[in-house]
Each structure stands twice: as structure tokens, then as C-alpha cells.
Motif scaffolding. Sequence first.
Motif, PDB file in Angstrom:
ATOM      1  N   VAL A  45       0.888  -1.294  -0.165  1.00 20.47           N
ATOM      2  CA  VAL A  45      -0.050   0.135  -0.031  1.00 20.47           C
ATOM      3  C   VAL A  45       0.624   0.882   0.240  1.00 20.47           C
ATOM      4  N   PRO A  46       0.381   1.937  -1.205  1.00 17.84           N
ATOM      5  CA  PRO A  46       1.450   3.426  -0.809  1.00 17.84           C
ATOM      6  C   PRO A  46       1.374   5.130   0.062  1.00 17.84           C
ATOM      7  N   GLN A  47       1.755   4.836   0.568  1.00 23.35           N
ATOM      8  CA  GLN A  47       2.290   5.808   1.554  1.00 23.35           C
ATOM      9  C   GLN A  47       1.187   6.764   1.768  1.00 23.35           C
ATOM     10  N   GLY A  48       0.089   7.063   2.090  1.00 27.79           N
ATOM     11  CA  GLY A  48      -0.745   8.067   1.899  1.00 27.79           C
ATOM     12  C   GLY A  48      -2.454   7.481   1.644  1.00 27.79           C
ATOM     13  N   ALA A  49      -2.262   6.362   1.058  1.00 32.32           N
ATOM     14  CA  ALA A  49      -3.317   5.375   1.011  1.00 32.32           C
ATOM     15  C   ALA A  49      -3.908   4.732   1.997  1.00 32.32           C
ATOM     16  N   ASN A  50      -5.435   4.751   1.877  1.00 31.99           N
ATOM     17  CA  ASN A  50      -6.169   3.655   2.801  1.00 31.99           C
ATOM     18  C   ASN A  50      -6.390   2.349   2.693  1.00 31.99           C
ATOM     19  N   SER A  51      -5.908   2.038   1.430  1.00 33.70           N
ATOM     20  CA  SER A  51      -6.248   0.164   1.496  1.00 33.70           C
ATOM     21  C   SER A  51      -5.059  -0.523   2.259  1.00 33.70           C
ATOM     22  N   TYR A  52      -6.280  -1.996   2.508  1.00 29.91           N
ATOM     23  CA  TYR A  52      -5.840  -2.636   3.669  1.00 29.91           C
ATOM     24  C   TYR A  52      -5.505  -3.662   3.571  1.00 29.91           C
ATOM     25  N   VAL A  53      -5.057  -4.974   3.684  1.00 29.98           N
ATOM     26  CA  VAL A  53      -4.947  -6.702   3.758  1.00 29.98           C
ATOM     27  C   VAL A  53      -5.797  -6.944   4.212  1.00 29.98           C
ATOM     28  N   VAL A  86      -5.759  -1.860 -12.107  1.00 30.74           N
ATOM     29  CA  VAL A  86      -5.631  -1.172 -13.324  1.00 30.74           C
ATOM     30  C   VAL A  86      -3.647  -2.062 -13.580  1.00 30.74           C
ATOM     31  N   MET A  87      -3.101  -2.082 -14.612  1.00 30.89           N
ATOM     32  CA  MET A  87      -1.725  -2.422 -14.423  1.00 30.89           C
ATOM     33  C   MET A  87      -0.541  -1.307 -15.349  1.00 30.89           C
ATOM     34  N   HIS A  88       0.190  -1.335 -15.043  1.00 32.27           N
ATOM     35  CA  HIS A  88       0.880   0.075 -14.695  1.00 32.27           C
ATOM     36  C   HIS A  88       2.584   0.052 -14.928  1.00 32.27           C
ATOM     37  N   ASN A  89       3.058   0.993 -15.467  1.00 38.67           N
ATOM     38  CA  ASN A  89       4.810   1.211 -15.549  1.00 38.67           C
ATOM     39  C   ASN A  89       4.999   2.184 -14.848  1.00 38.67           C
ATOM     40  N   ASP A  90       4.121   2.788 -12.974  1.00 32.84           N
ATOM     41  CA  ASP A  90       4.557   4.177 -11.981  1.00 32.84           C
ATOM     42  C   ASP A  90       4.965   3.289 -11.085  1.00 32.84           C
ATOM     43  N   GLN A  91       6.106   2.993 -11.021  1.00 36.38           N
ATOM     44  CA  GLN A  91       6.783   3.093 -10.117  1.00 36.38           C
ATOM     45  C   GLN A  91       6.837   3.387  -8.663  1.00 36.38           C
ATOM     46  N   PRO A  92       6.892   5.053  -8.973  1.00 36.13           N
ATOM     47  CA  PRO A  92       7.357   5.796  -7.451  1.00 36.13           C
ATOM     48  C   PRO A  92       5.684   6.185  -7.062  1.00 36.13           C
ATOM     49  N   LYS A  93       4.167   6.155  -8.074  1.00 38.80           N
ATOM     50  CA  LYS A  93       3.306   5.583  -7.370  1.00 38.80           C
ATOM     51  C   LYS A  93       3.270   4.460  -7.015  1.00 38.80           C
ATOM     52  N   THR A  94       3.898   3.349  -6.439  1.00 42.40           N
ATOM     53  CA  THR A  94       3.828   2.263  -5.955  1.00 42.40           C
ATOM     54  C   THR A  94       4.283   2.910  -4.257  1.00 42.40           C
ATOM     55  N   GLN A  95       5.349   3.652  -4.718  1.00 43.83           N
ATOM     56  CA  GLN A  95       5.501   4.402  -2.695  1.00 43.83           C
ATOM     57  C   GLN A  95       4.733   5.760  -2.409  1.00 43.83           C
ATOM     58  N   ASN A  96       4.501   6.241  -2.918  1.00 45.66           N
ATOM     59  CA  ASN A  96       3.351   7.527  -2.377  1.00 45.66           C
ATOM     60  C   ASN A  96       1.893   7.804  -3.555  1.00 45.66           C
ATOM     61  N   PHE A  97       1.136   7.985  -3.076  1.00 44.71           N
ATOM     62  CA  PHE A  97      -0.116   8.133  -3.220  1.00 44.71           C
ATOM     63  C   PHE A  97      -0.102   9.456  -3.209  1.00 44.71           C
ATOM     64  N   SER A  98       0.005   9.614  -5.214  1.00 40.67           N
ATOM     65  CA  SER A  98      -0.339  11.173  -5.382  1.00 40.67           C
ATOM     66  C   SER A  98      -1.378  10.998  -6.842  1.00 40.67           C
ATOM     67  N   LEU A 120      -2.564   7.848 -13.151  1.00 37.47           N
ATOM     68  CA  LEU A 120      -0.882   6.924 -13.134  1.00 37.47           C
ATOM     69  C   LEU A 120      -0.657   6.825 -14.232  1.00 37.47           C
ATOM     70  N   LYS A 121       0.503   6.850 -14.406  1.00 33.02           N
ATOM     71  CA  LYS A 121       1.079   6.550 -15.746  1.00 33.02           C
ATOM     72  C   LYS A 121       1.727   5.940 -16.324  1.00 33.02           C
ATOM     73  N   LYS A 122       1.675   5.306 -17.513  1.00 27.50           N
ATOM     74  CA  LYS A 122       1.577   4.012 -18.538  1.00 27.50           C
ATOM     75  C   LYS A 122       1.301   3.051 -17.465  1.00 27.50           C
ATOM     76  N   SER A 123      -0.441   3.245 -18.158  1.00 28.66           N
ATOM     77  CA  SER A 123      -1.033   2.434 -17.484  1.00 28.66           C
ATOM     78  C   SER A 123      -2.352   2.145 -18.252  1.00 28.66           C
ATOM     79  N   LEU A 124      -3.444   1.092 -17.994  1.00 29.26           N
ATOM     80  CA  LEU A 124      -4.344   0.817 -18.782  1.00 29.26           C
ATOM     81  C   LEU A 124      -5.601  -0.234 -17.551  1.00 29.26           C
TER      82      LEU A 124
END
Length: 813
Positions: free
Chosen positions: A41-49, A99-111, A139-143
Motif C-alpha cells: 500500500v503506497p504511503q498516503g493511501a487507505n487500502s489494506y489487506v 490497473v496494470m501500470h509502469n509507474d513505480q513512484p505511485k507504488t511508494q507514495n500516493f499522489s 497513473l502513468k503508463k497504465s491501463l
Amino acid sequence: MTEKKPGLLFLGILVGFLFFPNYTEATEEIDSVPIDTIFKVPQGANSYVDGNEIVITDNTSNQIGSIYSTEENKIDLSKDFYAEMYVKIDGSGDGMTFVMHNDQPKTQNFSGLTGQGLAVYGSYWYLQGVYMLIGPSQLKKSLAIEFDTYYNFGYDRLLNTNLGNGHIAYTTPDSYDGYGFYADRTVASVKHNGVQYPSFKLGDGKWRLLTLKWTAWNASNVGNLTYQYEGLEAVSASVPKYTFGTDNVYWGFTGSTTNVTEKASVRFKSLPGFVDYSENVDFIDAEGNSIQSITQDSEVTVHYVGQHVGGKQNLMEPTYKFTLSPNQEYQQGSFKLNGVAVTPTYVNNELEIPLSKDLSSTDSKVDIQFKVKDSGVTQDTDLTLTAHVKAKNFLSDNDFTYKITYDKEAPTGTGKLTFIDAGDEQALANATDYRPFLSEYQDNYSAKDKIRVELKPGQDIAALVKTVGPSSVQLTLTDEKGNARDVTVPIFIQNQDVVKSSQYIIYGKDFSVNSRNYPTTNAALRSLIFEQTELKLWQYDDVSVTAMNNTQLNLSMDKLPPTSNTAQAGVYEATASYGSGTAKVAKPIKVTVIPSIAPVSIQFVDENNQPIVDEITFESNVEESIDLTKNEQVLEKLKAVKALNYVLDTSPTDEQNLLVVPEGVTRKYTFKGTLFIQSAPSSINFGDQNVSAFDKTYANPEYDQDLIIWDNRQTLGTWKITLKQSQDFSIPDDPSQKLPDVLSYQTAGEEKMISTDAQEVFSSKHQSSGKYDISQETWGPEKQGLRLNVPVGSVKQIGKYETTLTWQIEEAY
């Protein structure tokens, strides 16, 4: 509603549809696989397992949903993958995405843009050099596959509100072509592809299955993503590789809530790229053929093959369960696992067997076979078998169907004209194979060798084959399912009076005519031939016989005697014919001219067929009937034979109606010889004797005629004479005066006392036919014969004593 601004720009993307099988609604109790260490879960997001469940957004306001695979658990898009997951959205704002994407920064911090932006979309475009780019937070480079539960008059402005039920579509959030813009470059709308408007509310809080199927890049570097949300049709999207710019992409989920809340959750049956597993079911009939449909009451082999074809993990300790259709029955003892007979658990029409090992790249296949049979099917029916795979890290449930085509149609056929000899019941009643009686036959499902062809019972075959000419017989054709149809087979009953060619049949009998009745004109002769021969003409082919008028026959009479009332006796030939060439048929007719007078001979013979008296011979008119019982010559001969001590054994069977035929007739009366007493003494006298003071025997009585035996039988057998007296000697006028036990018969070996009981006194055998005189040959004082033995004192009264003797002859055995 926000006012539309001018200057909207759109570019298209290829959309296709693939029809997946419809799924049933998932219940709250659903199986899922563990997802530990797979997501971040990226920092700043509310999702959880939460255990096996991803919670994208909780049911509270202002939630930011964002959760993606870790670096180690990316998807490799250069390989195919298939995944299944359950999605539950409970509420109406704002929705979620896969989503499928190639936006690595979005996996770390939510923006990202929340609300209608669903944490994936941008808000404007800008120029960078010559490129029109999206910014700032997409979300960059995504579908993305969007599950939108809230209609926004901004990004959704070009869509239908769908009565608040929401919509599903796929989008390209980082593509200029994925948006429509206002003139000030801000986003006016999102370009939704493959839009689907469910009839149910997306946020109804029910688990629904989402399937994903990825087909790796083709030669043009275009892949294909096909997805299907339960209750809707499948959607297929062509995805160029430049969408991501790489083979390995992050994957996960985003979502958002503002003032309107919802809880969005996901559970997995199979994770993309973790276990690549293929399975197939082949349905096989009893002959070993792979089938998609079969008729009712058929045994079918279910052949399941599963294979681990790749992925990050082995298929861990799978258990296989097969749920049968209510109209399928498992055939006990037929289950095989990898070729070995095993006993599965069988409860509630479900078969279950654990594999007890992993499937891997080195041990990749499982092979399961078992047999089922349909039951209770009364119409065309699809029988669906569900194959369930339950492993520690993989779940699947797939339906496999074959069709029962209900066969209620009986076979059809056409009878083939068959020639049968008259009287030959066996040719019809006991034929080893009735198929040659048909010119063609078939069934809509059963092969020819599976169709039974039988004689229909209850037909009077004896009557069918009795009369010459066309007739028919019924055969019954029955297919494998018991559907039966009667087929009429034309037959033609023939005998020696029938001839045929390839097309025509003639029937005609030989006949005879008395010379004195022979016609005197050709017309009369022609009429006589048609009348006596009963000429008939037919035309035939493979399946029918048609009667024709016999007047069409050509009649050749040139070999017959000239017309005259004095035609010479003999055998002649006429010919009836029809047709020409190879189809011509010709029927020779034998015409016998018989004489007017014929001899009659009557013979009188014994059992050895030897004449007893001379036969009698006389002439009579041909075809005249004679009553021999009234013929004087015959009566005289019978009287003469009887005088020779013969008795009639057999008379001619036609004695009273002897038909005189042209060649003459001979008949015989057969007689048997007889054994009887030809003569016997009617008086035997021992003479007048004085009463003596001593015992006296008298051995030479006088008699008036001899005792003679006649025997002229075919076999001269031994015979015997028995003798008895009616009562003791007594005086007729005084019956009380008796002389008991005084009469005896001296045989060759002993003296036998004569009584009222018959006893044998003599036996012999003729050496030749004729008479044998017992009295002359054997009687006398020193020989055999009657004896009178008077004891002293037995005579109490002087007088004439009498008795009566009975002689009887019998065959001695």
C-alpha cells in the motif's frame, strides 16, 4: 450539471467482445487464496489487506484507494496469464479500478486525483516539445478497468446515468487519446471503452466474479486483455506495448470515496502470473470418439487433463472435484487417476479426489477419467459438468458441457423387391439377416450396423408364401434407443411356373387336353391356352411390382398340333413372351395332348404282392371315373379270393372314384391269409359199454368229421388248440346222474383232464400254406386224442351220458 465547454478532442481505441460463459452470483461464503506479501500500500493511501481480502476503500468518506503488487510480484506481459477474483462494492461513491501500470513512484507514495479521478486519471494536458501529455497526477503508463458506482457530470458526462446502477469500462489514464478536453486544456471527460451498463447496481454489496485473460504480445507488439464481470458479457481490448513501455508491470487496485461512501473489496481465486494452469475435458463415447453431443441413455467417458504450464509458484496439493449434472450418473468403479483405478469420494452427485502432491514444471500433468451416463432425459438437454480445482494457492471452477440430443425418431428405410420360392417359410421366418430385404435404410443418429432389422411378429408367413405373385412382408427397424418403425418390403412368390427377365415376370402353368377336346380353330386354341395356363404378366424394378394386362403377351403356337378334333397324342410346346432385348422374357408352356381311351388293370395280391387270382384288364374313357365297388368283374374276383380263405386287407384309396388318366391306371386289392379251424367233429361217440367191476379206459371214439386247421398267413407261425367241456357227463333226462372227471386228452407228453376251463391240448406249425388234419395225423389208441376213464363204482345209473366240447385255436407266442 456542469455546462459543457467547446473544443472536445477524442481519439479512438480498438474494442472487441468475447463471449465467456455466464457465472452464477457469488455468495458471501466464498473460497479464496492467501495473498500474504504480494501487495504493498503506497504511503498516503487507505487500502489494506485483511486475511485473504484486499480492502480498497472502507465504507467511510474521503477514502483514498491504492494498492499494488510488490516489485517481486509484477506481471510479465510477454507471457499469457489468466486470473479470477471476486469483487464486492458496497455503496455508491465513487468506485474502483483494476490497473496494470509502469509507474513505480505511485507504488511508494500516493499522489492522485480522488473523487471522480479514482486515483488514476489526470486533470489537464500540456505540451512537452511536440508531445501532448497528461498531468499532473494520473497513473502513468497504465491501463485501467473502471467500476464506477457514481455518475459524475464531469468525467462521465458522455455516458448514460444508467438509473444510478453505474458502469464498467476500460481506459488509458496516461494517454492524451483517453480524454476529451475543454479549450483551456482541462479534462472535460474520460474516453470510456467497451462501456457496459449493468442491470444490477454495481454497489449492491454482492460478491461477483471478475475474470482476466491476457494474451501476450504478438509480432506487432500488441497484446490483448479480455475481462468479464459476472452477469455481463466479456470485453476484449487490444493493448499496444507502448501503453506500458515494458514487459513487466505493476498491477493492483485503486478507488475513492468523497461524501458518498462505499466499501470496495477483492478476494482471489487465482493470482495473475502466480500459477498458470490449463485444463480441458474431453467427452468420449463408447467407440472412443470425442463428442460434443450424443443421444440419450449413452455412457460417456469424462477425460480431464490439467497441466501446470508456468507461473511463479507450483500448484500446491490440489484437490479435484467434479459436480455432475442432475441428469448424470457416475458409473461406479470407473474412476482412474493417472491411469490407476481409485475410489473417489462420491456424495450428492459430486466426485472428489485429492492429488496429494504439487504440480510443477517437472511434474506438470494430472489425468483423470471416469464414466457417466445420462438418466431421466426426455428432450434435448445440455449436461454440464463443473470441474473444481482447489489448491492452497489456486482455485478454479469451470463448466464443461455436452449435449444430449434426444433421439425420438425411428429409422427409415425402403423395402427391396425380393423373390421367394413358394412354400419357403424359412426364407422369411428364419432369415439370418434381413438387411438384404432393404434397398436403403438409415437413422438420424444410429449407425447402420447399430440398427436392428427384424421380422415383425404376428404375420402369417405360411399364407404369404402360399400363392404365386406379388405380396409384401413387414420388417421392423429399431435404433439404439428403441425407436422402431415398420417398413413394407415387396416380395414376389415364385415357383417353377415363373420366369423373369431384368424387367418382366411371366407366370403360366403347363396343361393337358384330351385329344377329342382339342380346339378346331386357332382362336379357340389361343383362348384355351390363356384359360388353362392362367397366364399373368408383371413389370418390376428394385422396389415394386406392377401388374400388366396379359393380352399384351405374344403367344407362339407354331409347335402345337394343327387345330383338329383328331389331334395326335403327345407333348408339345407353346411360348408366351414380352419385351425386347435383354429385358425380353419368354415362358415355355408344355401342352400335353392325351389319348381318349386308356387301359385299366385291377390286381388281387397277397401280403407278398403275389397274385392270388388273375388280374382283370379293360379299357375306359380317359378322365372317366369308375366305381370299382359296382364293377361286376371286380366283385367276382373278390368273391373268388374270399373262397380261398383270404380276407381283404386294403382296397384302392380311390376305389369308388377311380379317375382314368391317359397313361392308364393300375390298382391293387391286397389280402391277408387266415388261421382258423376249418372243420371239427360235431359228434364224438365212445359207444355202448357195460358197467364193469374194474376201472375202464376207452381210447378210440368214433367222430363224424376230422379236426382240420387252415393257415395261409404270410408268416406261418406256431398255433395251439385249447379244449374245454361245458359240464360233467350227465344223463340228459336225469341231470343229477353225473360222471365227473372222466374225460381227458392224451398229448404227446402227458394226459390232461378236461374240465370247464380251457387248456392247451395240442400245438403245431404248418410247414406250408393250407390245411393240417390233427385227427388223421395224431389221433388213435396208441397216439394222442380223447380218452374216457370210468372208475369202478362211478356209474350209479345206467344210461346215455353226454357233454359238449369246445375247440379253440390261438397263435402261440
